[in-house]
Design a protein around this motif. Sequence first.
Motif, short mmCIF file in Angstrom:
data_model
loop_
_atom_site.label_atom_id
_atom_site.label_comp_id
_atom_site.label_asym_id
_atom_site.label_seq_id
_atom_site.Cartn_x
_atom_site.Cartn_y
_atom_site.Cartn_z
N GLU A 192 -9.03 -1.95 -4.29
CA GLU A 192 -10.42 -1.29 -4.53
C GLU A 192 -10.36 0.17 -5.14
O GLU A 192 -10.83 0.83 -6.13
CB GLU A 192 -11.33 -1.58 -3.52
N ARG A 193 -9.31 0.97 -4.37
CA ARG A 193 -9.13 2.27 -4.66
C ARG A 193 -8.53 2.33 -5.85
O ARG A 193 -9.12 3.45 -6.69
CB ARG A 193 -8.21 2.85 -3.41
N ASP B 294 0.91 -1.28 -0.06
CA ASP B 294 -0.05 -0.16 0.09
C ASP B 294 0.89 1.13 -0.13
O ASP B 294 0.41 2.36 -0.58
CB ASP B 294 -0.87 -0.17 1.19
N SER C 69 -3.59 -4.12 -0.05
CA SER C 69 -4.69 -4.54 0.82
C SER C 69 -5.95 -4.64 -0.14
O SER C 69 -5.77 -3.90 -1.31
CB SER C 69 -4.97 -3.86 2.01
N GLU C 70 -6.99 -5.45 0.19
CA GLU C 70 -8.17 -5.31 -0.49
C GLU C 70 -8.65 -4.09 -0.81
O GLU C 70 -9.28 -3.38 -1.83
CB GLU C 70 -9.40 -6.35 -0.18
N GLU C 71 -8.62 -3.18 0.27
CA GLU C 71 -9.34 -1.63 0.16
C GLU C 71 -8.32 -0.99 -0.73
O GLU C 71 -8.89 -0.17 -1.57
CB GLU C 71 -8.90 -1.15 1.58
N MET C 72 -6.89 -1.13 -0.89
CA MET C 72 -6.19 -0.25 -1.73
C MET C 72 -6.36 -0.78 -3.15
O MET C 72 -6.35 0.03 -4.09
CB MET C 72 -4.63 -0.43 -1.48
#
Length: 318
Positions: A282-283, A251, A277-280
């Motif tokens: 997705e971003r 990230d 990360s999954e959040e990154m």
Amino acid sequence: MTLGFHLDGLHDLPLFEFPEPGSSVRLPEPESVVWRVSAPTYRDADEEEWTETFDRFLETVDTRRVRALVVGGWEDAYDTDSSAIVTRLIAANNRLTALEGLFLGDMDSEDCEISWIQQSDVTPLLAAYPGLRGFGVRGGSNLAFPPVKHTVLETLLVESGGLGAEVVRGIAGSELPALKDLELWLGTDEYGADSVPGDLATLLAGTHVPALRRLALRNSSIQDEIAEAVAGAPVVARLEHLDLSMGTLSDIGAVALLGGQPLTHLASLDLSHHYLSEEMLERIVAELGPQGVRVVAEDAQQPDEWDGEEHRYVAVGE
């Protein structure tokens, strides 16, 4: 961590393995294939050395029509460098007059681990073959690549488990006005990589590679730092494809990349084999996907942890 494949083609041509002595295999038209000339790395006494196989190739094939050539293994490649191969190829430049594509060291892990392949100064090949449009080499041990100028070369590929800083600076400092596609496997310090992003400065400035459209800085144990350097690199503005795959991107590097210059002009961004990360992830997709950027982010990794530290690994090292 190992490399388990040979090339299956080159220069938009299928690969054909030059057969052993006495083979009844029918040979294709010289210009219709990539010729792979190889010898066993672990050679028995009754088997040909690479130079013997190459001499037989020159005698058998109309080499004036050969467009692409792959050098596979050579005897004791883990202990014997490629200098004799380079010398022999240079001596044959008056025979291989139509050569446009050349790859040196097409060995998988069964032949010789990528970090064991002993290379040499390969740049005399570029001088000997001024008509080369594509050039590639596998293996970073003892590899030398002082800065060169080549006005025709369009594709340059260097695969390694670890590239030395001097090699990186040499490639970065080369004047390659026709180069469209550059791919470097930077590797890890366990296998000889000691470069820093600053060694890529001339390349990232873009002045020596005005035609560059694809840049792949792959397989790096400092992928976050590479991403930070790329984020502000002038060369990125003219790219169509950016590849930061096979490394240890986390990230931290992704934040730097998204916080730098716009990437919305890219056709593709390859981050495969990553530690995002999954959040990154997705971003990244949310910011670039709607702009038409194809984000490739396969092979997500999880760091190992011991002694209170995280450990991340490149895709190919040994």
